[in-house]
Write a protein that holds these residues in place. Structure first.
Motif, PDB file in Angstrom:
ATOM      1  N   HIS A 205     -28.598   7.785  -7.644  1.00 48.36           N
ATOM      2  CA  HIS A 205     -30.174   7.836  -9.029  1.00 48.36           C
ATOM      3  C   HIS A 205     -29.158   9.143  -9.647  1.00 48.36           C
ATOM      4  CE1 HIS A 205     -32.266   7.685 -11.776  1.00 48.36           C
ATOM      5  NE2 HIS A 205     -32.869   8.660 -11.802  1.00 48.36           N
ATOM      6  N   TYR A 206     -28.836  10.013  -8.974  1.00 46.86           N
ATOM      7  CA  TYR A 206     -28.729  11.556  -9.274  1.00 46.86           C
ATOM      8  C   TYR A 206     -27.049  11.297 -10.092  1.00 46.86           C
ATOM      9  CZ  TYR A 206     -33.932  12.274  -9.854  1.00 46.86           C
ATOM     10  OH  TYR A 206     -34.981  11.936  -9.864  1.00 46.86           O
ATOM     11  N   SER A 207     -26.532  11.533  -8.694  1.00 49.35           N
ATOM     12  CA  SER A 207     -25.073  10.812  -8.986  1.00 49.35           C
ATOM     13  C   SER A 207     -24.598  10.026 -10.188  1.00 49.35           C
ATOM     14  CB  SER A 207     -25.088  10.973  -7.838  1.00 49.35           C
ATOM     15  OG  SER A 207     -24.651  12.227  -6.905  1.00 49.35           O
ATOM     16  N   GLN A 208     -25.302   9.262  -9.594  1.00 49.93           N
ATOM     17  CA  GLN A 208     -24.747   7.885 -11.041  1.00 49.93           C
ATOM     18  C   GLN A 208     -24.012   7.399 -10.655  1.00 49.93           C
ATOM     19  OE1 GLN A 208     -26.012   9.326 -14.801  1.00 49.93           O
ATOM     20  NE2 GLN A 208     -24.058   8.532 -15.695  1.00 49.93           N
ATOM     21  N   LEU A 209     -23.501   7.209  -9.232  1.00 51.77           N
ATOM     22  CA  LEU A 209     -22.963   5.958  -8.200  1.00 51.77           C
ATOM     23  C   LEU A 209     -22.934   4.939  -8.762  1.00 51.77           C
ATOM     24  CD1 LEU A 209     -23.131   7.580  -5.203  1.00 51.77           C
ATOM     25  CD2 LEU A 209     -21.160   8.098  -6.730  1.00 51.77           C
ATOM     26  N   THR A 210     -21.453   4.334  -8.915  1.00 47.80           N
ATOM     27  CA  THR A 210     -21.448   2.459  -9.548  1.00 47.80           C
ATOM     28  C   THR A 210     -21.050   2.079  -7.638  1.00 47.80           C
ATOM     29  OG1 THR A 210     -20.921   2.796 -11.211  1.00 47.80           O
ATOM     30  CG2 THR A 210     -20.413   0.564 -10.083  1.00 47.80           C
ATOM     31  N   ILE A 211     -21.605   1.470  -7.061  1.00 47.53           N
ATOM     32  CA  ILE A 211     -21.130   0.838  -5.431  1.00 47.53           C
ATOM     33  C   ILE A 211     -21.077  -0.619  -6.236  1.00 47.53           C
ATOM     34  CG2 ILE A 211     -22.181   0.774  -2.816  1.00 47.53           C
ATOM     35  CD1 ILE A 211     -23.709   2.653  -3.576  1.00 47.53           C
ATOM     36  N   LYS A 212     -19.775  -0.878  -5.548  1.00 45.46           N
ATOM     37  CA  LYS A 212     -19.489  -2.632  -5.928  1.00 45.46           C
ATOM     38  C   LYS A 212     -18.833  -3.112  -3.976  1.00 45.46           C
ATOM     39  CE  LYS A 212     -17.636  -3.015  -9.895  1.00 45.46           C
ATOM     40  NZ  LYS A 212     -16.842  -3.591 -10.957  1.00 45.46           N
ATOM     41  N   GLY A 213     -19.754  -4.372  -3.825  1.00 47.68           N
ATOM     42  CA  GLY A 213     -18.858  -5.074  -3.245  1.00 47.68           C
ATOM     43  C   GLY A 213     -18.007  -6.130  -3.621  1.00 47.68           C
ATOM     44  N   VAL A 214     -16.744  -6.709  -3.156  1.00 50.45           N
ATOM     45  CA  VAL A 214     -15.567  -7.196  -3.840  1.00 50.45           C
ATOM     46  C   VAL A 214     -15.170  -8.270  -2.935  1.00 50.45           C
ATOM     47  CG1 VAL A 214     -13.031  -6.990  -4.998  1.00 50.45           C
ATOM     48  CG2 VAL A 214     -14.765  -4.482  -5.263  1.00 50.45           C
ATOM     49  N   TYR A 215     -14.981  -9.469  -3.303  1.00 48.88           N
ATOM     50  CA  TYR A 215     -14.813 -10.579  -1.654  1.00 48.88           C
ATOM     51  C   TYR A 215     -13.448 -11.575  -3.320  1.00 48.88           C
ATOM     52  CZ  TYR A 215     -14.960 -15.073   0.235  1.00 48.88           C
ATOM     53  OH  TYR A 215     -14.684 -16.585   0.945  1.00 48.88           O
ATOM     54  N   HIS A 216     -12.744 -11.456  -1.637  1.00 47.45           N
ATOM     55  CA  HIS A 216     -11.281 -12.421  -2.443  1.00 47.45           C
ATOM     56  C   HIS A 216     -10.654 -11.812  -3.363  1.00 47.45           C
ATOM     57  CE1 HIS A 216      -9.432 -15.889  -1.103  1.00 47.45           C
ATOM     58  NE2 HIS A 216      -9.200 -16.665  -1.998  1.00 47.45           N
ATOM     59  N   THR A 217     -10.218 -12.489  -4.136  1.00 45.85           N
ATOM     60  CA  THR A 217      -8.894 -13.045  -5.553  1.00 45.85           C
ATOM     61  C   THR A 217      -9.859 -13.867  -6.916  1.00 45.85           C
ATOM     62  OG1 THR A 217      -6.402 -11.676  -5.926  1.00 45.85           O
ATOM     63  CG2 THR A 217      -7.539 -14.239  -4.388  1.00 45.85           C
ATOM     64  N   THR A 218      -8.307 -13.934  -7.105  1.00 42.95           N
ATOM     65  CA  THR A 218      -8.154 -14.609  -8.210  1.00 42.95           C
ATOM     66  C   THR A 218      -6.875 -15.164  -9.082  1.00 42.95           C
ATOM     67  OG1 THR A 218      -8.226 -12.886 -11.153  1.00 42.95           O
ATOM     68  CG2 THR A 218     -10.303 -13.573  -9.834  1.00 42.95           C
ATOM     69  N   PRO A 219      -7.600 -16.447  -9.299  1.00 40.29           N
ATOM     70  CA  PRO A 219      -5.252 -16.273  -9.942  1.00 40.29           C
ATOM     71  C   PRO A 219      -5.113 -15.870 -10.836  1.00 40.29           C
ATOM     72  CG  PRO A 219      -6.703 -18.356  -9.697  1.00 40.29           C
ATOM     73  CD  PRO A 219      -8.240 -17.254 -10.138  1.00 40.29           C
ATOM     74  N   ARG A 220      -5.217 -15.075 -11.584  1.00 40.19           N
ATOM     75  CA  ARG A 220      -4.212 -14.036 -12.198  1.00 40.19           C
ATOM     76  C   ARG A 220      -3.951 -12.646 -10.788  1.00 40.19           C
ATOM     77  NH1 ARG A 220      -4.614  -8.341 -14.743  1.00 40.19           N
ATOM     78  NH2 ARG A 220      -7.156  -8.700 -14.532  1.00 40.19           N
ATOM     79  N   HIS A 221      -4.660 -11.950 -10.595  1.00 42.17           N
ATOM     80  CA  HIS A 221      -4.393 -11.155  -9.697  1.00 42.17           C
ATOM     81  C   HIS A 221      -3.210 -11.972  -8.119  1.00 42.17           C
ATOM     82  CE1 HIS A 221      -8.123  -9.904 -11.288  1.00 42.17           C
ATOM     83  NE2 HIS A 221      -7.435  -8.712 -11.000  1.00 42.17           N
ATOM     84  N   VAL A 222      -3.272 -13.077  -8.196  1.00 41.14           N
ATOM     85  CA  VAL A 222      -2.595 -14.140  -6.875  1.00 41.14           C
ATOM     86  C   VAL A 222      -0.737 -13.858  -7.588  1.00 41.14           C
ATOM     87  CG1 VAL A 222      -1.509 -15.990  -5.943  1.00 41.14           C
ATOM     88  CG2 VAL A 222      -4.212 -15.594  -5.960  1.00 41.14           C
ATOM     89  N   GLY A 223      -1.226 -14.180  -8.703  1.00 44.09           N
ATOM     90  CA  GLY A 223      -0.037 -13.901  -9.776  1.00 44.09           C
ATOM     91  C   GLY A 223       0.689 -12.250 -10.009  1.00 44.09           C
ATOM     92  N   ILE A 224       0.176 -11.626  -9.946  1.00 41.05           N
ATOM     93  CA  ILE A 224       0.248 -10.101  -9.905  1.00 41.05           C
ATOM     94  C   ILE A 224       1.137 -10.129  -8.305  1.00 41.05           C
ATOM     95  CG2 ILE A 224      -0.565  -7.974 -10.214  1.00 41.05           C
ATOM     96  CD1 ILE A 224      -1.881  -8.653 -12.246  1.00 41.05           C
ATOM     97  N   ALA A 225       0.930  -9.890  -7.619  1.00 37.80           N
ATOM     98  CA  ALA A 225       1.032  -9.879  -5.653  1.00 37.80           C
ATOM     99  C   ALA A 225       2.366 -11.101  -5.891  1.00 37.80           C
ATOM    100  CB  ALA A 225      -0.220 -10.261  -5.176  1.00 37.80           C
ATOM    101  N   PHE A 226       2.720 -11.466  -6.237  1.00 38.96           N
ATOM    102  CA  PHE A 226       3.186 -12.611  -6.591  1.00 38.96           C
ATOM    103  C   PHE A 226       4.256 -11.635  -6.850  1.00 38.96           C
ATOM    104  CE2 PHE A 226       7.076 -15.848  -7.995  1.00 38.96           C
ATOM    105  CZ  PHE A 226       7.123 -15.927  -6.103  1.00 38.96           C
ATOM    106  N   GLU A 227       4.786 -10.951  -8.177  1.00 37.75           N
ATOM    107  CA  GLU A 227       5.394 -10.032  -9.171  1.00 37.75           C
ATOM    108  C   GLU A 227       5.527  -8.729  -8.332  1.00 37.75           C
ATOM    109  OE1 GLU A 227       7.518 -11.186 -11.289  1.00 37.75           O
ATOM    110  OE2 GLU A 227       6.186 -12.966 -11.605  1.00 37.75           O
ATOM    111  N   LEU A 228       4.477  -8.530  -7.794  1.00 43.52           N
ATOM    112  CA  LEU A 228       4.987  -7.186  -6.953  1.00 43.52           C
ATOM    113  C   LEU A 228       6.058  -7.533  -5.688  1.00 43.52           C
ATOM    114  CD1 LEU A 228       1.201  -5.036  -6.809  1.00 43.52           C
ATOM    115  CD2 LEU A 228       3.415  -4.565  -8.055  1.00 43.52           C
ATOM    116  N   LEU A 229       5.380  -8.535  -5.108  1.00 41.27           N
ATOM    117  CA  LEU A 229       6.478  -8.809  -3.869  1.00 41.27           C
ATOM    118  C   LEU A 229       7.825  -9.345  -4.031  1.00 41.27           C
ATOM    119  CD1 LEU A 229       3.618 -12.013  -2.070  1.00 41.27           C
ATOM    120  CD2 LEU A 229       4.277  -9.074  -1.029  1.00 41.27           C
ATOM    121  N   LYS A 230       8.029  -9.515  -5.579  1.00 41.31           N
ATOM    122  CA  LYS A 230       9.426  -9.472  -6.187  1.00 41.31           C
ATOM    123  C   LYS A 230       9.812  -8.700  -6.191  1.00 41.31           C
ATOM    124  CE  LYS A 230       9.985 -13.102  -8.966  1.00 41.31           C
ATOM    125  NZ  LYS A 230       9.504 -14.213 -10.362  1.00 41.31           N
ATOM    126  N   ARG A 231       9.674  -7.760  -6.904  1.00 43.39           N
ATOM    127  CA  ARG A 231      10.068  -6.422  -6.567  1.00 43.39           C
ATOM    128  C   ARG A 231       9.651  -5.346  -5.651  1.00 43.39           C
ATOM    129  NH1 ARG A 231       5.077  -4.110 -10.988  1.00 43.39           N
ATOM    130  NH2 ARG A 231       5.805  -2.243  -9.748  1.00 43.39           N
TER     131      ARG A 231
END
Length: 344
Positions: free
Chosen positions: A280-306
């Motif tokens: 509360h007093y440190s005003q943290l943001t805690i986020k759970g993240v699972y898996h991925t999305t098609p847009r991020h799959v496309g970005i990952a492929f471009e990074l591999l190509k690079r």
């Protein structure tokens, strides 16, 4: 065909299964290369909430690349003989969560399972959205990194890392290392924490600015905070181990107003405790993240190509399909970052 099948926990066997057939809109891929990952290790040891044990029907594994062996009716963008990098899921685009744009939360996620086999069927939704033609210079080993890298790209994107941020990555397995380098590409300064020499050395090669060797560190939280200006904590704290204790430490590393990203999937039924005053007093943001999305799959492929993620850093050993269990145990024992199962 020959396939590695996980019948029950810690029971991986080489079996003969029928070669899958391509239905309308589908592709059957002749697998050339598959890779091991932390999810495979956890599933092998205890099962997985979204991956049932296969009995004698379904091959193990979800990372891989190969050559189009058969195309189903209506497939226009791929033909027999094409070299393809294959992600393992695509959203339905019809459920509430897809309509809201939360594609990783899709209620009817379409999946490709069974890359630890000579052939695997790729569902129509994936053919339309999350498999790619490989450039001539890309190896199948590199292409097999597409799925885990897409998850790392998604996690870093949702962490909102900004130019000049100070970031800690807790856990330098494959996903942690990929997140580390993605954070560097965002312009961050990165602290890497692990207890395995190979992982820490790889973290340095991928750009880690500071290292916390947990073999020689008594208090991980204080060690990380001690590397930040005035001990205030990091701007973004990333967890990539799947250990509840590390989830809690990860929270305590963040500065006031910081972002805490919990990515590693823990054993079902486990819990963590959060200091409510700090939250509360440190005003943290805690986020759970699972898996991925098609847009991020496309970005990952471009990074591999690079060439951002050299296969010689990410994949250390090669095994044939008959020794898939050895590949998995080598990964589980920390002898490698990832291992390749060379099939084709």
């Amino acid at each position: 065909m020959k396939a590695a099948v996980l019948n029950q926990a810690e029971d991986l066997r080489i079996m003969e299964l029928p070669i899958p057939k391509a239905g309308p809109g589908e592709v059957v891929m002749k697998v050339m290369s598959a890779t091991t990952c932390g999810t495979d290790v956890k599933t092998f040891r205890r099962g997985h909430p979204t991956i049932p044990f296969g009995g004698s029907r379904v091959a193990f594994g979800h990372e891989g690349s190969g050559i189009v062996y058969e195309v189903g009716e209506g497939v226009k963008n791929f033909k027999v003989g094409d070299r393809i990098a294959a992600h393992n899921t695509a959203p339905c685009h019809s459920c509430y969560f897809c309509q809201a744009g939360d594609y990783s939360m899709c209620d009817d996620l379409r999946q490709m399972r069974g890359t630890w086999a000579e052939y695997v069927r790729i569902p129509e939704a994936l053919v339309k959205e999350t498999i790619f033609h490989m450039p001539d210079y890309m190896t199948h080993k590199t292409a097999s990194l597409l799925e885990p890298l897409s998850c790392a790209v998604y996690g870093v994107d949702l962490s909102n890392i900004k130019l000049g941020d100070l970031v800690v990555v807790n856990g330098c397995g494959p996903i942690g290392l990929m997140m580390l380098h993605c954070a560097k590409l965002q312009g961050a300064k990165v602290i890497a924490c692990d207890f395995t020499d190979l992982r820490l050395e790889t973290a340095k090669k991928l750009g880690a600015d500071m290292i916390v060797d947990l073999k020689t560190t008594e208090d991980q939280v204080e060690a990380v905070r001690g590397l930040t200006p005035f001990g205030r904590g990091v701007d973004v704290a990333i967890e990539a181990t799947g250990v509840p204790e590390v989830w809690e430490k990860n929270i305590r590393m963040a500065r006031k107003g910081g972002m805490v990203m919990e990515f590693g999937g823990c054993k079902p039924g486990t819990t963590i405790t959060v200091d409510t005053k700090m939250l509360h007093y440190s005003q943290l943001t805690i986020k759970g993240v699972y898996h991925t999305t098609p847009r991020h799959v496309g970005i990952a492929f471009e990074l591999l190509k690079r060439g951002e993620f050299p296969e010689e850093l990410m994949v250390n050993k090669t095994f044939d399909l008959d020794h898939a269990l050895d590949a998995l145990l080598s990964h589980a024992n920390g002898e490698s970052i990832k291992n390749e199962i060379k099939i084709g």
